[in-house]
Scaffold this motif. Structure first.
Motif, mmCIF file in Angstrom:
data_model
loop_
_atom_site.group_PDB
_atom_site.id
_atom_site.type_symbol
_atom_site.label_atom_id
_atom_site.label_comp_id
_atom_site.label_asym_id
_atom_site.label_seq_id
_atom_site.Cartn_x
_atom_site.Cartn_y
_atom_site.Cartn_z
ATOM 1 N N GLN A 18 73.060 21.080 15.823
ATOM 2 C CA GLN A 18 72.690 20.210 16.342
ATOM 3 C C GLN A 18 71.752 19.738 17.248
ATOM 4 O O GLN A 18 70.661 19.966 17.600
ATOM 5 N N ALA A 19 72.506 20.634 18.668
ATOM 6 C CA ALA A 19 71.780 20.943 19.551
ATOM 7 C C ALA A 19 70.975 21.581 19.395
ATOM 8 O O ALA A 19 69.400 21.337 20.501
ATOM 9 N N LEU A 20 70.713 22.518 19.210
ATOM 10 C CA LEU A 20 69.261 23.591 18.818
ATOM 11 C C LEU A 20 68.864 22.611 18.331
ATOM 12 O O LEU A 20 67.228 22.970 18.382
ATOM 13 N N ASN A 21 68.598 22.709 16.857
ATOM 14 C CA ASN A 21 67.851 21.490 16.384
ATOM 15 C C ASN A 21 67.200 20.493 17.173
ATOM 16 O O ASN A 21 65.748 19.955 17.828
ATOM 17 N N ILE A 22 67.886 19.326 18.005
ATOM 18 C CA ILE A 22 67.284 18.504 19.186
ATOM 19 C C ILE A 22 66.447 19.011 20.521
ATOM 20 O O ILE A 22 65.305 18.826 20.700
ATOM 21 N N SER A 23 67.083 20.514 20.291
ATOM 22 C CA SER A 23 66.437 21.159 21.657
ATOM 23 C C SER A 23 64.978 21.317 20.766
ATOM 24 O O SER A 23 63.804 21.081 21.624
ATOM 25 N N VAL A 24 64.798 22.323 20.178
ATOM 26 C CA VAL A 24 63.243 22.735 19.194
ATOM 27 C C VAL A 24 62.834 21.066 18.777
ATOM 28 O O VAL A 24 61.084 21.199 19.716
ATOM 29 N N GLN A 26 63.002 17.857 21.257
ATOM 30 C CA GLN A 26 62.360 18.017 22.451
ATOM 31 C C GLN A 26 61.165 18.817 22.934
ATOM 32 O O GLN A 26 60.116 18.156 23.338
ATOM 33 N N LYS A 27 60.715 20.127 22.664
ATOM 34 C CA LYS A 27 59.966 21.334 23.138
ATOM 35 C C LYS A 27 59.238 20.747 22.281
ATOM 36 O O LYS A 27 57.833 20.351 22.472
ATOM 37 N N THR A 28 58.770 20.724 20.633
ATOM 38 C CA THR A 28 57.625 20.292 19.767
ATOM 39 C C THR A 28 57.193 18.530 20.421
ATOM 40 O O THR A 28 55.613 18.844 20.453
ATOM 41 N N MET A 29 57.635 18.085 20.837
ATOM 42 C CA MET A 29 57.647 17.547 21.564
ATOM 43 C C MET A 29 56.589 16.712 22.039
ATOM 44 O O MET A 29 55.699 16.730 22.397
ATOM 45 N N LYS A 30 56.880 17.304 23.516
ATOM 46 C CA LYS A 30 56.319 17.936 24.703
ATOM 47 C C LYS A 30 55.460 18.645 24.738
ATOM 48 O O LYS A 30 54.284 18.251 24.943
ATOM 49 N N GLN A 31 55.593 19.521 24.016
ATOM 50 C CA GLN A 31 53.895 20.588 23.116
ATOM 51 C C GLN A 31 52.503 19.326 22.703
ATOM 52 O O GLN A 31 51.691 19.062 23.044
ATOM 53 N N ASP A 32 53.481 18.791 21.786
ATOM 54 C CA ASP A 32 52.686 17.440 21.529
ATOM 55 C C ASP A 32 52.042 16.395 22.513
ATOM 56 O O ASP A 32 50.312 16.242 21.949
#
Length: 59
Positions: A18-24, A26-32
């Motif tokens: 779950q922590a890894l999924n959330i991290s990914v 967040q990274k995707t949202m930042k790039q968006d």
């Protein structure tokens, strides 16, 4: 030989996943967000504020 993880290990594994999924996410949202910002800046630069303010009509 089949090794069954304990309940605690299963919970920890689920937490890590779950922590890894959330991290990914967040990274995707930042790039968006960065992509949207660059599109907005490009649109702002393409707008000519003086165009369309005046209409010349001759009769």
């Amino acid at each position: 030989m089949n090794i069954q993880p304990s309940s605690y290990q299963a919970q920890m594994l689920a937490s890590v996943k779950q922590a890894l999924n959330i991290s990914v996410l967040q990274k995707t949202m930042k790039q968006d967000a960065q992509s949207v910002d660059s599109v907005i800046k490009a649109m702002e630069q393409s707008v000519s504020p003086n165009l369309g303010q005046n209409i010349d009509i001759k009769l």
